[in-house]
Design an enzyme around this catalytic site. Structure first.
Site, PDB file in Angstrom:
ATOM      1  N   GLU A 225      -1.033 -17.425  -1.268  1.00 22.82           N
ATOM      2  CA  GLU A 225      -1.181 -16.063  -1.691  1.00 22.82           C
ATOM      3  C   GLU A 225       0.653 -15.461  -1.952  1.00 22.82           C
ATOM      4  O   GLU A 225       1.449 -15.939  -0.775  1.00 22.82           O
ATOM      5  CB  GLU A 225      -1.260 -15.804   0.097  1.00 22.82           C
ATOM      6  N   CYS A 259       3.361  -7.710   1.628  1.00 19.92           N
ATOM      7  CA  CYS A 259       3.219  -8.084  -0.295  1.00 19.92           C
ATOM      8  C   CYS A 259       1.772  -7.488  -1.038  1.00 19.92           C
ATOM      9  O   CYS A 259       1.617  -6.916  -2.268  1.00 19.92           O
ATOM     10  CB  CYS A 259       2.514  -9.628  -0.386  1.00 19.92           C
TER      11      CYS A 259
END
Length: 484
Positions: A225, A259
């Protein structure tokens, strides 16, 4: 000997202790303790209780480590986690049921083809500092639901939160199945030398490559991720005030250290000035007169440490863009939300993910120009588009690539527990969230039982080979192929 962080507040595990933890969790898995659904259910409910009982303690920890506002911790970490756990508790027993595989040909319809959901084994979950609670515990929810023991490795850059997690996990969860390891780069490197059954890493692409390489030595499956430059595309028809409010709100969460934060904005050339005014209007709504994002009643989060702060200040010094809002620097701690215009496509702010409270605005001639800029970058984790135009969705689905495509808001994809989340290319690989996190830690084990009564029918596969057996073998290959 145990080592310490720079602050001296976190005692790291030794390699010997890590090996002992690994051996203990492996023994637990091999004993079958984590497999029963009732065990998994108890552990999930204990995880929910852990988060709920210690809500304020988690707020305090992230305030100490990141200066993160309490409401941001509550919304994005505590409340989100409790919702995720309860959603999993409600559904995981159904997810764990065997799936019969539909069989069309009658000659094998009695084989009972079935997919069984089995835990992969002992998992390693490595999480980052920016959202350390939710990005540690969300993968753990899936591991528990799947029946996997797990070692949790939070970032050493959030020592208060890490110490709290280590203490609470040992009290609320089975200590023979779920353990927090405290450590830095050497300890993580040692853990990556061990043979895990799944590794779940959240962080940057540079370390992601190291994790993937280490996992490859043992052929260990990995979920990465990562991040990337997620654009916010503003179109001619959108409501600029709503778009600006939503984009700015996403940009200031954790001071842009997220993110899925909008990394830059692509705005029609004729709309840039109006969009900037809408951003300023939203900024004034968030911080009314007398309040201030750096020194007010609820300031923005800190940049994680002086080294990262210096990196962000350096970006601000080197950009060719024009600061039209913000740009204030508070010691070596924080930077005010900053809007920049006249940013060239090859600017320093476009080289990699900013991970900062900056919103560079790039003026574009049209949507095709915006798409060319997006496609000139590595595949982003998310593309945000603000538009109600018919056909815009299909245009972005057909002509761009990203982990997610979100229209008319930012970051709200995390409210959709039913939808898998994950990146592509530089933004990562593997999917998770809700059922998909359960699937990530699950091995789908196929099963068939071929009746001995079918032996006469299957005799053609044995030697000696004959022309008659050859004709039987060729029959499936002579099936009629449709014209189109």
């Amino acid at each position: 000997m145990a080592s310490h962080t720079e602050s001296g507040s976190l005692v790291f595990h030794t390699n010997q202790q890590i090996d002992e933890i690994y051996a203990r969790l492996t023994k637990t898995f091999q004993s079958g303790v984590t497999r029963p659904l009732e065990y998994r259910r108890r552990q999930l409910l204990q995880l929910a209780r852990m988060v709920q009982d210690n809500h304020t303690a988690f707020e305090d920890a992230l305030l100490a480590d990141l200066n993160k506002p309490r409401i941001e911790t509550t919304v994005s970490e505590v409340s989100h986690l409790i919702t995720s756990v309860l959603y999993t508790v409600e559904n995981f027993e159904q997810w764990a049921q065997p799936d019969p595989c539909e069989t069309k040909e009658t000659w094998r319809s009695g084989w009972g083809a079935t997919l069984y959901k089995e835990p992969k084994g002992v998992a390693l979950i490595i999480s980052p500092w920016n959202y350390p609670l939710v990005l540690t515990m969300n993968p753990l929810i899936g591991a528990i639901a799947a029946g996997c023991p797990a070692v949790l490795k939070p970032s050493e850059l959030v020592p208060t939160l890490t110490e709290l997690l280590a203490d609470l996990t040992s009290k609320y969860l089975d200590p023979n199945a779920y353990v927090v390891v405290k450590g830095g780069v050497p300890e993580t490197t040692h853990m990556l030398d061990l043979r895990w059954d799944h590794i779940f890493y959240t962080g940057n692409s540079r370390v992601g490559r190291l994790v993937a390489t280490a996992a490859g030595r043992h052929l260990t499956p990995v979920t990465l991720e990562l991040g990337g430059k997620s654009p916010a595309v503003i179109t001619d028809d959108c409501d600029l005030d709503v778009a600006a409010r939503r984009v700015l709100n996403g940009k200031i969460q954790n001071a842009g250290q997220l993110c899925v934060a909008p990394d830059y904005a692509l705005v029609p050339r004729a709309k840039v000035d109006a969009f900037v005014q809408s951003l300023k209007k939203a900024h004034d709504e968030f911080w009314p007169e007398g309040d201030h994002p750096l020194t007010g009643s609820v300031p923005v989060s800190n940049i994680i440490n002086p080294r990262h702060h210096a990196r962000v200040v350096d970006l601000l010094n080197r950009t060719k863009g024009k600061v039209v809002l913000g740009g204030e620097i508070h010691k070596d701690k924080s930077i005010s939300p900053t809007i920049l215009t006249d940013v060239p496509e090859d600017d320093v702010l476009m080289e990699e993910e900013n991970f900062a409270p900056f919103l560079p605005i790039i003026a574009v001639d049209d949507i095709d120009h915006a798409i060319r800029i997006i496609n000139g970058q590595p595949i982003p984790l998310v593309i945000y588009v603000f538009s109600d135009q018919e056909g815009m969705k299909e245009k972005f689905l057909q002509r761009t690539r990203s982990g997610q495509l979100v229209f008319n808001d930012v970051m709200m994809q995390f409210c959709a527990h039913e939808m898998p989340f994950g990146g592509q290319g530089e933004s990562g690989y593997g999917m998770w969230f809700g059922k998909t996190t359960f699937d990530t830690f699950t091995h789908f084990r196929g099963f068939i039982n071929v009746p001995t009564a079918q032996e006469p029918f299957l005799m053609f596969r044995y030697r000696p080979y004959t022309n008659e057996k050859y004709e039987i073998a060729c029959a499936p290959g002579r099936a009629k192929i449709p014209d189109a």
